[in-house]
Design an enzyme around this catalytic site. Structure first.
Site, PDB file in Angstrom:
ATOM      1  N   LYS A 194      47.588  30.209  38.497  1.00 35.56           N
ATOM      2  CA  LYS A 194      48.190  30.908  39.332  1.00 35.56           C
ATOM      3  C   LYS A 194      47.581  30.383  40.739  1.00 35.56           C
ATOM      4  O   LYS A 194      47.739  30.537  42.037  1.00 35.56           O
ATOM      5  CB  LYS A 194      47.368  33.117  39.345  1.00 35.56           C
ATOM      6  CG  LYS A 194      48.356  33.210  38.966  1.00 35.56           C
ATOM      7  CD  LYS A 194      49.675  33.755  39.305  1.00 35.56           C
ATOM      8  CE  LYS A 194      50.523  35.083  38.802  1.00 35.56           C
ATOM      9  NZ  LYS A 194      51.801  35.046  40.041  1.00 35.56           N
TER      10      LYS A 194
ATOM     11  N   SER B 132      50.182  29.140  30.051  1.00 34.90           N
ATOM     12  CA  SER B 132      49.524  30.630  31.184  1.00 34.90           C
ATOM     13  C   SER B 132      48.618  31.546  31.803  1.00 34.90           C
ATOM     14  O   SER B 132      47.992  30.678  32.816  1.00 34.90           O
ATOM     15  CB  SER B 132      51.237  31.088  32.362  1.00 34.90           C
ATOM     16  OG  SER B 132      50.621  32.264  31.107  1.00 34.90           O
TER      17      SER B 132
END
Length: 500
Positions: A46, A300
């Site tokens: 992110k 992720s």
């Protein structure tokens, strides 16, 4: 494409490795590669999108300060980006956000505002604050610059692996990662399949693709909190509708198994959303039976509370088909438990809960280690049925997995005279059966609780009926002869209060 190529992510992010996964590759019959975005400074991809968006704000927007809504990883990325650029940052996070993510924001200078049980409530509150105070709102996923920043993950992957590449598995929450990856990969390598992975109970992209437009899920599952999003982003859907080949959904148990897979390969621990891609890759291989392909899974994120690992470890074996949970009915008589263990043979017992409640039949809550290839659950069920044991398979029963396994038991029948013992024995296949064989057949077991904790010694709570010439002294001697260290808990007040 231009936005992705010009995204200034490396001011704060690193180029993460595309790492081989030899154990998974051997088990699945395909070459598996892991894109290690869990190694970013904020332990999540992110950071890429947050910094790209923030770096392209005007001086006036930066001066006003920024605000965002996030379940955690976007928040940490934005906090670090704002700290790097000297911008005041506030983040609205759901009250269910793990502490590790909250502290990750605060440690990087961001102000945390906890509001709402899930992302939609946090988002609405953040937008209201932005309008009221003039802050610049930085979207967590539905923004061209955020998508471009996430797309740099694909840029690295295609540079790091220039040979055969069959499919890339991408976790999906709001959709910026899969949109950015799909946009870049399909432009350069249209032959590569882009496959999104979502939890069964948070499949906003899958439902949007089926409906032909974004839809709002009435509720979302919170286990994989990093992808607990009720509606796919508009910009992301426009790209995914044309560029994503399919979306696979997986269960929480499969996610837990994938967390274990990644740990076995890397000794790193993914958060549930971070292991989604591996879970989807495994389901894809099992479904299609493909062999010899090159498959990439994007890990992720790794922002998980340590306390959640207990649940993950407990459910991982179920997720990979290596444990069966059963309710088995036995005759209530001396020796019945021993006979039952003889039928099980050398199978590794992972859990054994039993409490005498009636004089005819008793129920056992049983966990047994299985192997999908060599000793599947179906074979165990058949074996028990052939020996006349009524069995209820609870392996896929969420009530049993979450609650009943911790609440079975209850008080002893009125008038039962028993002694209670806590003991240990070596943790190895067949040890439980050997212990029961060492007890005299005339001893009636009234309570038995055992769970495998992965240690070298098994811990058992054992109740034995006293009477017919079998007194406490005789039981103590018999347990001593078994060679297992034990403690007499018959006078323990907790025992008297709850199960005596």
């Amino acid at each position: 494409m231009t936005r992705i190529l010009s995204a200034p992510v490396y001011d704060v992010a690193i180029e993460t490795p595309l790492q081989a996964a030899p154990a998974l590759s051997a088990a699945l019959g395909n070459q598996v590669l892991l894109k290690r975005e869990d190694l970013q400074p904020v332990f999540s991809f992110k950071l890429r999108g947050a910094y790209t968006r923030l770096s392209r704000l005007s001086p006036e927007q930066r001066a006003a300060g920024v605000i965002a809504a996030s379940a955690g990883n976007h928040a940490q990325g934005l906090a670090l980006a704002a700290q790097k650029l000297g911008v005041k940052c506030q983040v609205v996070m759901p009250v269910t956000t793990p502490d590790v993510k909250i502290e990750g924001v605060r440690s990087r200078g961001g102000e945390v505002i906890l509001h709402g049980d899930a992302f939609p409530q946090a988002l609405a509150h953040a937008l209201n604050l932005a309008e009221t105070h003039g802050y610049t709102f930085v979207p967590p996923f539905d923004d061209p610059d955020v998508i471009a920043g996430q797309g740099t993950v694909a840029m690295e992957m295609l540079r790091q692996h220039q040979g055969r590449l069959d499919a890339i598995f991408v976790p999906v929450g709001g959709g910026s990662l899969i949109a950015g990856v799909a946009a870049y990969v399909k432009y350069l390598r249209p032959d590569v399949r882009i496959i999104g992975v979502e939890p069964h109970d948070s499949n906003c992209l899958q439902q949007a693709l089926a409906a032909g437009e974004p839809v709002v899920l009435p509720e979302v599952g919170l286990f994989a909190d990093g992808v607990a999003v009720a509606r796919i982003g508009e910009h992301n859907f426009e790209l995914c509708q044309h560029l994503v080949d399919e979306v696979i959904t997986v269960s929480a148990d499969e996610i837990c198994a994938a967390i274990k897979d990644v740990y076995d390969e890397t000794r790193a621990i993914c958060e549930p959303a971070g292991a989604l891609a591996v879970a989807g890759l495994k389901r894809y291989v099992a479904r299609d039976g493909c062999r010899g392909e090159v498959l990439v899974a994007i890990n992720s994120g790794a922002n998980i509370n340590f306390s959640r690992l207990r649940h993950v470890a407990e459910r991982a074996a179920l997720g990979e088909g290596r444990e069966a949970l059963l309710a088995v009915t036995l005759e209530e008589r001396p020796g019945s438990l021993r006979e039952f263990c003889e039928v099980l043979g050398k199978r590794q017992i992972t859990e054994f809960n039993y409490r005498c409640q009636a004089r005819e039949n008793g129920q056992i809550f049983l966990g047994v280690q299985t192997d999908p290839a060599l000793a599947p659950r179906a074979a165990l069920l058949t074996q028990l049925a052939e020996h006349g044991y009524p069995v209820l398979d609870m392996t896929d029963n969420e009530l049993a997995k979450l609650h009943l396994r911790h609440t079975v038991g209850g008080r002893a029948p009125v008038g039962l005279q028993e002694r209670l013992y806590r003991l240990t024995f070596p943790e190895r296949p067949g040890a439980l059966g050997a212990f029961l064989n060492a007890l005299e057949p005339r001893l009636n077991i009234t309570l038995f609780h055992y769970r495998n904790h992965g240690a070298d010694a098994g811990r058992v709570l054992l109740g034995l009926e006293v009477g017919d010439g079998c007194d406490a002294q005789a039981i103590d001697q018999l347990l001593s002869d078994c060679g297992c260290p034990f403690t007499d808990e018959s006078d323990n007040p907790a025992y008297r209060l709850f199960i005596g």
